[in-house]
Design a protein around this motif. Structure first.
Motif, PDB file in Angstrom:
ATOM      1  N   SER A 130     -13.293  16.291 -61.933  1.00 31.01           N
ATOM      2  CA  SER A 130     -12.644  15.187 -61.743  1.00 31.01           C
ATOM      3  C   SER A 130     -13.137  14.184 -60.767  1.00 31.01           C
ATOM      4  O   SER A 130     -13.147  12.622 -60.412  1.00 31.01           O
ATOM      5  CB  SER A 130     -11.697  15.127 -60.985  1.00 31.01           C
ATOM      6  N   LYS A 190      -1.074  18.190 -66.277  1.00 30.97           N
ATOM      7  CA  LYS A 190       0.131  17.789 -65.105  1.00 30.97           C
ATOM      8  C   LYS A 190      -0.006  16.799 -64.466  1.00 30.97           C
ATOM      9  O   LYS A 190       0.246  16.130 -63.891  1.00 30.97           O
ATOM     10  CB  LYS A 190       0.228  19.333 -63.566  1.00 30.97           C
ATOM     11  N   ARG A 191      -1.417  17.009 -64.226  1.00 36.68           N
ATOM     12  CA  ARG A 191      -1.902  15.309 -63.377  1.00 36.68           C
ATOM     13  C   ARG A 191      -2.495  14.209 -63.692  1.00 36.68           C
ATOM     14  O   ARG A 191      -2.945  13.003 -64.198  1.00 36.68           O
ATOM     15  CB  ARG A 191      -3.177  15.392 -62.651  1.00 36.68           C
ATOM     16  N   GLN A 196      -4.225  13.422 -66.321  1.00 33.18           N
ATOM     17  CA  GLN A 196      -5.532  13.534 -66.127  1.00 33.18           C
ATOM     18  C   GLN A 196      -6.406  13.214 -67.902  1.00 33.18           C
ATOM     19  O   GLN A 196      -7.300  14.312 -68.201  1.00 33.18           O
ATOM     20  CB  GLN A 196      -6.987  13.674 -65.386  1.00 33.18           C
TER      21      GLN A 196
END
Length: 243
Positions: free
Chosen positions: A63, A100-101, A103
């Motif tokens: 990230s 879930k994010r 990304q």
């Protein structure tokens, strides 16, 4: 004469009343044996918790990096450099966290890196990667992966993956492609779920093939469905309700 079975000797001692008591050494051995089992169980729990921490560490690493494939691949290689075994469980958990994010770009890069290492070749990884391609508008890459899946796992492609690919084509308004995937599905004897039936039905409708649309409904649509009536969940016949 019958066969005599030998019994292990256990030293015993007598208490003041004359009753025989087992030797304390035998009891101690039993306690130690149970303690050993419990310790092994705790070790397994610690290992499971460790994989979760490694997954979070991987997510943090990717990230913080720029959107560059080679840079992220290099960081991932360093992440595994000192591992005696490939941390597949941690990598799989990291994919779920990225999913879930939302990304999607990072997820795609990590998943491709996994596959390039010959790791994570599972239906779950394929499903997650196809979803990421869908969300990141990469239909061509999704098609390429799908063709590879069909080539490698022809007879074992799950209903879930067929549904994922049909959902992707539906999302991008490609009814002809939906029909192609559905044809493979039927050929391999994979029964579609209700959402897939609905998407295939709409695809035939958009293509003006009403006869085939009716055949799909007749063959696959569930005879029953549930509705809420006066606060209760009631099962009714599909054709009766539609009529």
């Amino acid at each position: 004469m019958g066969k005599v079975t030998s019994v292990p000797h256990v030293e015993r001692s007598n208490d003041r009343s004359g009753r025989s008591l087992p030797n304390s050494n035998a009891i101690e051995k039993k306690v130690n044996k149970k303690a050993g089992k419990r310790e092994h169980h705790l070790w397994m729990k610690r290992d499971s918790a460790g994989s979760g921490q490694k997954a979070l560490n991987l997510v943090r690493i990717v990230s913080e990096l720029p959107n560059d494939k080679e840079t992220i691949y290099g960081a991932l290689d360093k992440w595994t450099a000192w591992e005696t075994e490939f941390p597949l469980i941690s990598a799989a958990k990291a994919l779920q966290i990225l999913r879930k994010r939302n990304q999607w770009l990072r997820l795609i890069i990590v998943a491709k890196w996994l596959l390039s290492k010959g790791q994570g070749l599972t239906m779950g990884t394929y499903d997650t990667l196809l979803l990421a391609f869908d969300m990141d508008q990469r239909v061509d890459e999704a098609e390429s992966l799908w063709n590879r899946i069909l080539l490698m796992h022809t007879r074992s492609v799950s209903k879930r993956l067929f549904s994922r690919m049909i959902s992707l084509y539906d999302h991008h308004h490609m009814p002809d492609k939906i029909i192609e995937v559905f044809a493979d599905m039927e050929e391999l004897g994979v029964k579609p779920d209700e959402d897939t039936v609905r998407r295939v039905e709409h695809a035939f409708q958009k293509l003006g093939e009403e006869d085939k649309q009716k055949l799909v409904l007749k063959k696959y649509r569930s005879k029953w469905k549930y509705i809420h009536f006066k606060g209760e969940r009631v099962r009714v016949r599909t054709d009766a309700w539609d009529g």
